[in-house]
Enzyme design. Sequence first.
Site, PDB file in Angstrom:
ATOM      1  N   LYS A  46      24.919   4.682 -93.588  1.00  0.00           N
ATOM      2  CA  LYS A  46      23.982   5.618 -94.218  1.00  0.00           C
ATOM      3  C   LYS A  46      22.757   4.906 -94.818  1.00  0.00           C
ATOM      4  CE  LYS A  46      27.553   9.072 -95.187  1.00  0.00           C
ATOM      5  NZ  LYS A  46      28.103  10.004 -96.200  1.00  0.00           N
ATOM      6  N   TYR A 106      25.647  18.122 -90.300  1.00  0.00           N
ATOM      7  CA  TYR A 106      26.475  18.448 -91.460  1.00  0.00           C
ATOM      8  C   TYR A 106      26.647  19.962 -91.651  1.00  0.00           C
ATOM      9  CZ  TYR A 106      26.958  13.671 -93.260  1.00  0.00           C
ATOM     10  OH  TYR A 106      27.316  12.352 -93.447  1.00  0.00           O
ATOM     11  N   PHE A 128      26.576  20.676-102.473  1.00  0.00           N
ATOM     12  CA  PHE A 128      25.893  19.388-102.288  1.00  0.00           C
ATOM     13  C   PHE A 128      25.124  19.297-100.965  1.00  0.00           C
ATOM     14  CE2 PHE A 128      30.354  18.845-100.910  1.00  0.00           C
ATOM     15  CZ  PHE A 128      30.184  18.421 -99.596  1.00  0.00           C
ATOM     16  N   ARG A 151      39.016   5.462 -91.175  1.00  0.00           N
ATOM     17  CA  ARG A 151      39.045   6.139 -92.478  1.00  0.00           C
ATOM     18  C   ARG A 151      39.705   5.257 -93.538  1.00  0.00           C
ATOM     19  NH1 ARG A 151      37.085  11.011 -92.384  1.00  0.00           N
ATOM     20  NH2 ARG A 151      38.252  11.853 -94.135  1.00  0.00           N
ATOM     21  N   THR A 167      36.212   9.137-100.004  1.00  0.00           N
ATOM     22  CA  THR A 167      34.816   9.618-100.026  1.00  0.00           C
ATOM     23  C   THR A 167      34.122   9.230-101.326  1.00  0.00           C
ATOM     24  OG1 THR A 167      35.490  11.499 -98.669  1.00  0.00           O
ATOM     25  CG2 THR A 167      33.382  11.692 -99.823  1.00  0.00           C
ATOM     26  N   ARG A 176      33.754   1.541 -99.037  1.00  0.00           N
ATOM     27  CA  ARG A 176      33.156   2.334-100.123  1.00  0.00           C
ATOM     28  C   ARG A 176      33.424   1.716-101.490  1.00  0.00           C
ATOM     29  NH1 ARG A 176      34.756   7.843 -97.045  1.00  0.00           N
ATOM     30  NH2 ARG A 176      32.740   8.326 -96.092  1.00  0.00           N
ATOM     31  N   ASN A 196      27.407   6.977-100.130  1.00  0.00           N
ATOM     32  CA  ASN A 196      28.705   6.302 -99.991  1.00  0.00           C
ATOM     33  C   ASN A 196      28.788   5.427 -98.737  1.00  0.00           C
ATOM     34  OD1 ASN A 196      28.971   8.332 -98.143  1.00  0.00           O
ATOM     35  ND2 ASN A 196      30.933   9.092 -98.868  1.00  0.00           N
ATOM     36  N   HIS A 241      29.830   7.110 -92.914  1.00  0.00           N
ATOM     37  CA  HIS A 241      30.508   8.332 -92.483  1.00  0.00           C
ATOM     38  C   HIS A 241      31.428   7.968 -91.334  1.00  0.00           C
ATOM     39  CE1 HIS A 241      31.244  12.355 -90.870  1.00  0.00           C
ATOM     40  NE2 HIS A 241      31.030  11.803 -89.683  1.00  0.00           N
ATOM     41  N   GLU A 260      30.869  14.615 -82.399  1.00  0.00           N
ATOM     42  CA  GLU A 260      29.878  13.780 -83.101  1.00  0.00           C
ATOM     43  C   GLU A 260      29.340  12.678 -82.181  1.00  0.00           C
ATOM     44  OE1 GLU A 260      31.883  12.562 -86.714  1.00  0.00           O
ATOM     45  OE2 GLU A 260      31.739  14.580 -87.562  1.00  0.00           O
TER      46      GLU A 260
HETATM   47  P1  CMP Z   1      30.738  12.181 -95.281  1.00  0.00           P
HETATM   48  O1  CMP Z   1      32.006  11.575 -94.810  1.00  0.00           O
HETATM   49  O2  CMP Z   1      29.499  11.745 -94.610  1.00  0.00           O
HETATM   50  O3  CMP Z   1      30.848  13.789 -95.182  1.00  0.00           O
HETATM   51  C1  CMP Z   1      30.121  14.656 -96.025  1.00  0.00           C
HETATM   52  C2  CMP Z   1      29.409  13.938 -97.120  1.00  0.00           C
HETATM   53  O4  CMP Z   1      28.985  14.718 -98.192  1.00  0.00           O
HETATM   54  C3  CMP Z   1      30.354  12.926 -97.736  1.00  0.00           C
HETATM   55  O5  CMP Z   1      30.592  11.863 -96.842  1.00  0.00           O
HETATM   56  C4  CMP Z   1      29.599  12.571 -99.013  1.00  0.00           C
HETATM   57  O6  CMP Z   1      28.688  11.498 -98.837  1.00  0.00           O
HETATM   58  C5  CMP Z   1      28.758  13.815 -99.285  1.00  0.00           C
HETATM   59  N1  CMP Z   1      29.100  14.440-100.555  1.00  0.00           N
HETATM   60  C6  CMP Z   1      28.254  14.581-101.587  1.00  0.00           C
HETATM   61  N2  CMP Z   1      28.862  15.204-102.602  1.00  0.00           N
HETATM   62  C7  CMP Z   1      30.141  15.463-102.227  1.00  0.00           C
HETATM   63  C8  CMP Z   1      31.260  16.080-102.854  1.00  0.00           C
HETATM   64  N3  CMP Z   1      31.184  16.569-104.092  1.00  0.00           N
HETATM   65  N4  CMP Z   1      32.412  16.163-102.151  1.00  0.00           N
HETATM   66  C9  CMP Z   1      32.481  15.666-100.871  1.00  0.00           C
HETATM   67  N5  CMP Z   1      31.445  15.064-100.236  1.00  0.00           N
HETATM   68  C10 CMP Z   1      30.283  14.960-100.904  1.00  0.00           C
END
Ligand code: CMP
Length: 140
Positions: free
Chosen positions: A11, A51, A59, A87, A93, A104, A114, A117, A128
């Site tokens: 990212k 997304y 968010f 993962r 996350t 992370r 973070n 992805h 994807e």
């Molecule tokens: P990702 O795995 O890219 O999938 C969705 C993204 O939303 C997640 O990682 C986070 O970077 C982002 N995100 C931001 N806020 C939240 C939240 N409160 N809960 C989950 N994902 C979040």
Amino acid sequence: MAIEQTFSILKPDATRRNLTGKINAKFEEAGLRIVAQKRIWMSRQHAKTFYAVHAARPFYNDLVDFMVSGPVVVQVLEGENAIALNREIMGATNPANAAPGTIRKEFAESIEANSVHGSDSAENAAVEIAYFFAGLDIVG
Ligand code: CMP
């Protein structure tokens, strides 16, 4: 266990801090092979569609803003059990909940910034990967 492919994004917070090599080393040390990779700057429409599953979440708009705030590196990772393994390597996350040694835990700045992805299922990995790569771009 089967050889799988999963989709990965480094990212904007990771590219901004020049962490591509350090994060890729984590994948390779764990046995994943980077079989496709390119650095791109996503358009807003591209990020919104990617997304879309989160469109109703509070968010979502901030997430899209963040994902278009700088370049990203999109990748296909291949290996035994690649989807679950990636993962594990990424960690939770929210970096506050991520296990020691995960990407992370070591690199993420926040739940939004973070660093990485990774696909959460075989079905989503296929969708994807196809969203960013043609078959000929993937060299196993
Ligand atoms: P990702 O795995 O890219 O999938 C969705 C993204 O939303 C997640 O990682 C986070 O970077 C982002 N995100 C931001 N806020 C939240 C939240 N409160 N809960 C989950 N994902 C979040």
